[in-house]
Design a protein around this motif. Structure first.
Motif, PDB file in Angstrom:
ATOM      1  N   GLY A 119      -2.372   7.064   6.935  1.00 32.24           N
ATOM      2  CA  GLY A 119      -0.999   6.723   7.289  1.00 32.24           C
ATOM      3  C   GLY A 119      -0.083   6.560   6.093  1.00 32.24           C
ATOM      4  N   GLY A 120      -0.573   6.841   4.873  1.00 35.22           N
ATOM      5  CA  GLY A 120       0.236   6.722   3.667  1.00 35.22           C
ATOM      6  C   GLY A 120       0.514   5.298   3.240  1.00 35.22           C
ATOM      7  N   GLN A 121      -0.289   4.359   3.730  1.00 33.66           N
ATOM      8  CA  GLN A 121      -0.055   2.945   3.417  1.00 33.66           C
ATOM      9  C   GLN A 121      -0.900   2.509   2.219  1.00 33.66           C
ATOM     10  N   GLU A 122      -0.517   2.959   1.027  1.00 36.02           N
ATOM     11  CA  GLU A 122      -1.285   2.672  -0.181  1.00 36.02           C
ATOM     12  C   GLU A 122      -1.324   1.180  -0.493  1.00 36.02           C
ATOM     13  N   ARG A 123      -0.206   0.504  -0.276  1.00 39.66           N
ATOM     14  CA  ARG A 123      -0.171  -0.933  -0.562  1.00 39.66           C
ATOM     15  C   ARG A 123      -1.114  -1.697   0.367  1.00 39.66           C
ATOM     16  N   GLU A 124      -1.117  -1.279   1.644  1.00 41.45           N
ATOM     17  CA  GLU A 124      -2.032  -1.900   2.603  1.00 41.45           C
ATOM     18  C   GLU A 124      -3.487  -1.652   2.213  1.00 41.45           C
ATOM     19  N   ALA A 125      -3.773  -0.429   1.740  1.00 36.56           N
ATOM     20  CA  ALA A 125      -5.134  -0.087   1.319  1.00 36.56           C
ATOM     21  C   ALA A 125      -5.569  -0.956   0.138  1.00 36.56           C
ATOM     22  N   GLY A 126      -4.675  -1.125  -0.838  1.00 34.15           N
ATOM     23  CA  GLY A 126      -4.993  -1.976  -1.983  1.00 34.15           C
ATOM     24  C   GLY A 126      -5.249  -3.414  -1.579  1.00 34.15           C
ATOM     25  N   ASN A 127      -4.452  -3.914  -0.633  1.00 34.15           N
ATOM     26  CA  ASN A 127      -4.644  -5.280  -0.151  1.00 34.15           C
ATOM     27  C   ASN A 127      -5.995  -5.432   0.550  1.00 34.15           C
ATOM     28  N   LEU A 128      -6.369  -4.422   1.353  1.00 34.71           N
ATOM     29  CA  LEU A 128      -7.661  -4.455   2.034  1.00 34.71           C
ATOM     30  C   LEU A 128      -8.805  -4.520   1.029  1.00 34.71           C
ATOM     31  N   GLN A 129      -8.714  -3.738  -0.043  1.00 33.60           N
ATOM     32  CA  GLN A 129      -9.783  -3.711  -1.039  1.00 33.60           C
ATOM     33  C   GLN A 129      -9.897  -5.038  -1.780  1.00 33.60           C
ATOM     34  N   ASN A 130      -8.761  -5.594  -2.192  1.00 33.45           N
ATOM     35  CA  ASN A 130      -8.797  -6.862  -2.925  1.00 33.45           C
ATOM     36  C   ASN A 130      -9.289  -8.006  -2.061  1.00 33.45           C
ATOM     37  N   ARG A 131      -8.833  -8.055  -0.816  1.00 34.72           N
ATOM     38  CA  ARG A 131      -9.265  -9.135   0.067  1.00 34.72           C
ATOM     39  C   ARG A 131     -10.757  -9.009   0.388  1.00 34.72           C
ATOM     40  N   SER A 132     -11.242  -7.774   0.515  1.00 37.55           N
ATOM     41  CA  SER A 132     -12.666  -7.577   0.792  1.00 37.55           C
ATOM     42  C   SER A 132     -13.515  -8.023  -0.386  1.00 37.55           C
ATOM     43  N   MET A 133     -13.088  -7.697  -1.607  1.00 36.16           N
ATOM     44  CA  MET A 133     -13.833  -8.126  -2.790  1.00 36.16           C
ATOM     45  C   MET A 133     -13.849  -9.649  -2.891  1.00 36.16           C
ATOM     46  N   GLU A 134     -12.719 -10.273  -2.590  1.00 37.55           N
ATOM     47  CA  GLU A 134     -12.644 -11.730  -2.615  1.00 37.55           C
ATOM     48  C   GLU A 134     -13.622 -12.330  -1.601  1.00 37.55           C
ATOM     49  N   PHE A 135     -13.649 -11.764  -0.406  1.00 32.02           N
ATOM     50  CA  PHE A 135     -14.546 -12.229   0.653  1.00 32.02           C
ATOM     51  C   PHE A 135     -16.001 -12.078   0.235  1.00 32.02           C
ATOM     52  N   VAL A 136     -16.332 -10.918  -0.360  1.00 30.73           N
ATOM     53  CA  VAL A 136     -17.701 -10.628  -0.798  1.00 30.73           C
ATOM     54  C   VAL A 136     -18.186 -11.645  -1.815  1.00 30.73           C
ATOM     55  N   LEU A 137     -17.396 -11.880  -2.864  1.00 29.61           N
ATOM     56  CA  LEU A 137     -17.830 -12.777  -3.933  1.00 29.61           C
ATOM     57  C   LEU A 137     -17.789 -14.241  -3.502  1.00 29.61           C
ATOM     58  N   PHE A 138     -16.873 -14.571  -2.619  1.00 29.93           N
ATOM     59  CA  PHE A 138     -16.789 -15.928  -2.102  1.00 29.93           C
ATOM     60  C   PHE A 138     -18.104 -16.355  -1.446  1.00 29.93           C
ATOM     61  N   LEU A 139     -18.786 -15.406  -0.794  1.00 23.34           N
ATOM     62  CA  LEU A 139     -20.017 -15.733  -0.078  1.00 23.34           C
ATOM     63  C   LEU A 139     -21.297 -15.394  -0.846  1.00 23.34           C
ATOM     64  N   THR A 140     -21.251 -14.393  -1.725  1.00 19.96           N
ATOM     65  CA  THR A 140     -22.499 -13.985  -2.387  1.00 19.96           C
ATOM     66  C   THR A 140     -22.776 -14.709  -3.694  1.00 19.96           C
ATOM     67  N   LEU A 141     -21.761 -15.175  -4.389  1.00 17.65           N
ATOM     68  CA  LEU A 141     -22.016 -15.915  -5.628  1.00 17.65           C
ATOM     69  C   LEU A 141     -22.841 -17.183  -5.370  1.00 17.65           C
ATOM     70  N   PRO A 142     -22.489 -18.004  -4.371  1.00 17.78           N
ATOM     71  CA  PRO A 142     -23.336 -19.185  -4.116  1.00 17.78           C
ATOM     72  C   PRO A 142     -24.735 -18.799  -3.623  1.00 17.78           C
ATOM     73  N   ALA A 143     -24.840 -17.702  -2.865  1.00 16.87           N
ATOM     74  CA  ALA A 143     -26.162 -17.255  -2.413  1.00 16.87           C
ATOM     75  C   ALA A 143     -27.034 -16.887  -3.602  1.00 16.87           C
TER      76      ALA A 143
END
Length: 531
Positions: free
Chosen positions: A300-324
């Motif tokens: 859909g040409g939504q590059e900004r939305e794509a970047g936000n999805l990637q950053n939020r996903s990385m934040e979610f990943v590290l938020f849960l895996t670092l303590p594990a």
């Protein structure tokens, strides 16, 4: 449906599967320990699992999902159905020929790939060949299941695809329960398990086919033809298959080397099962959900939305895996003792498996980051770049495994896999940033730094708490006391980590909820969804 809810849907189903996986491995440890039949079964089962990751999950999540989503947008459900039938005809035919060829060549495959170290032990070698022959058709079932899963994920029906692996664990738990109830020999137990794997593959395929029918698509069999769509899929799928199966590739390399030491394959499997819990719940959930979401945003040409999805996903990943990762490093002995130490699984084996698990724990964030980074390439129909990075990682893993195994045995194999996983994650991230496909956020970097601080504080507190509960966690204590003490340690670690993370700004619940919330656009109606 919000992105975080989709993560929770897939992660919750995967959590159920992983919990049952623990129950399965606990029964396996009691029935077989790290004896020759355990080695034979795990070695034989690893091979169809490798091909499942190479030719099924990795290839279809990377190549099939974007193309299927494109067909839905261009031709609607009818166009997607036609594309699916074209792919199904080719996939079924190729898999049938591959299965027949592999069955006929199984003695050579075991001798050269699965377990070269078994060649000197005739009985162990012959049993491994026979078990592999029974289980290899599981590949065909799971490859077709992966295609059906890709269709359901693209149609926003995440739950049925995520819950399907539960049936494998249910079947194997049933086989182990029957063996223990009958007092079956280790050899008979291995046979029960092998037939259970094949039965589970057929059951999973049937469940996913019913899910696709429920979602409104009926797939018929078409004569195999190399249509432009199928050619495009194959062009994308081969490098994606290699990339998606990196963990399995490294594990099969480790298994080849470990087969020269009695019990080493079983040790690696028991340790692998524990760290697969956070890897599966977080990594697979993010990878499965992020790819179709990212593909739709980019189409859909939504590059900004794509970047936000990637950053939020990385934040979610590290938020849960670092303590594990921190918890696996600090209390690996306690975890292994409570889960496995009974029956044929003794104290000495606990120490070996725990040491291996602790090293796998250090590699956990890297393994999960790969799941979050690959969609950045796959959604852009670029499967070659991650394949090249994966091949470099495999070479590094080979060199380290061969070098470290004579010195540290199973820990050397785990170290090789952890290092190669981190190298892969870093190379993927740097490549995305250099190409401008991953917009860097200072806020994300600060949050990760604070999450690391929270993890260190939690690890130190957890270490002292484990010493305080050492008597309750001792092998001489009743099992219920050990389980209760381990549960208290986990709860204490969670309280400390989340308290510190929120206190110092490593996480903000309101921010996570706002940034992860995203309604699906241009999606088909979800009435009758499996969710």
């Amino acid at each position: 449906m919000s992105l975080v809810r989709k993560f929770a849907t897939v992660g919750g189903a995967t959590l159920g599967s992983r919990v049952l996986g623990f129950a399965r491995e606990t029964l396996m440890a009691a029935a077989l320990g790290t004896g020759p039949m355990a080695d034979a079964f795990y070695a034989a089962f690893r091979f169809p699992n490798l091909f499942r990751r190479l030719f099924a999950e990795g290839a279809f999540n990377a190549a099939f999902v974007p193309l299927f989503a494109k067909e839905i947008e261009a031709g609607g459900i009818e166009g997607a159905k036609r594309f699916s039938e074209e792919v199904f005809g080719v996939l079924f035919s190729v898999l049938l020929l591959l299965t027949i060829a592999m069955e006929l060549m199984m003695p050579l495959i075991v001798a050269w790939i699965i377990a070269p170290g078994f060649v000197g032990d005739t009985e162990k070698f012959d049993i491994t060949v026979k078990l592999a022959v029974v289980m290899f058709p599981y590949l065909m079932c799971m490859s077709l299941t992966a295609m059906l899963s890709g269709m359901l994920n693209s149609l926003h029906h995440y739950f049925a695809a995520a819950v399907a692996p539960v049936f494998l664990n249910v079947m194997l738990i049933g086989a182990l329960g029957l063996a223990l109830w009958q007092g079956a020999s280790p050899l008979d137990t291995a046979w029960y398990l092998s037939w259970g794997v094949l039965g589970a593959g057929l059951l999973q395929m049937a469940v996913l086919y019913a899910g696709v029918r429920h979602a409104g698509i009926r797939i018929g069999f078409r004569r195999p033809r190399m249509t432009p769509n199928v050619k495009r899929l194959l062009w994308l799928a081969f490098p994606a298959a290699v990339t998606g199966g990196i963990t399995q590739i490294n594990q099969i390399i480790g298994q080849m080397i470990a087969s020269t030491k009695d019990g080493a394959i079983s040790v690696l499997q028991y340790a692998d099962r524990v760290y697969q819990l956070p890897l599966g719940v977080v990594g697979i959930a993010v990878g499965v959900v992020l790819l179709p979401e990212l593909a739709r945003a980019l189409k859909g040409g939504q590059e900004r939305e794509a970047g936000n999805l990637q950053n939020r996903s990385m934040e979610f990943v590290l938020f849960l895996t670092l303590p594990a990762a921190g918890a696996l490093w600090v209390i690996s002995d306690e975890i292994v003792r409570v889960l496995y130490e009974r029956g044929a699984f003794g104290t000495e084996t606990t120490a070996i498996v725990a040491g291996t698990l602790a090293i796998y724990g250090l590699g956990l964030p890297g393994f999960v980051m790969i799941k979050a980074l690959n969609p950045g390439f796959f959604a852009r129909e670029d499967t070659k770049t991650p394949m090249r990075i994966t091949l470099l990682s495999v070479v590094l893993n080979c060199i380290l495994a061969v070098t470290l195994f004579p010195l540290f045995h199973e820990r050397g194999i785990a170290t090789a896999e952890a290092v190669s996983g981190w190298v892969t994650a870093l190379l993927l991230f740097v490549t995305l940033v250099r190409r401008g496909h991953w917009p860097l956020e200072k806020a994300l970097a600060w949050r990760i730094a604070r999450l690391l601080i929270a993890t260190v504080v939690m690890a130190v507190a957890l270490n002292y708490a484990s010493l305080y509960l050492a008597d309750r966690l001792a092998p001489t204590s009743p099992l219920y006391e050990q389980v209760l003490a381990l549960g208290l340690l986990v709860a204490f670690a969670m309280v400390v980590y989340f308290s510190v993370a929120f206190l110092i700004g490593g996480a903000d619940l309101g921010m996570l909820r706002r940034n992860l919330k995203r309604k699906a656009k241009a999606a088909p109606p979800e009435e009758g969804s499996a969710e």
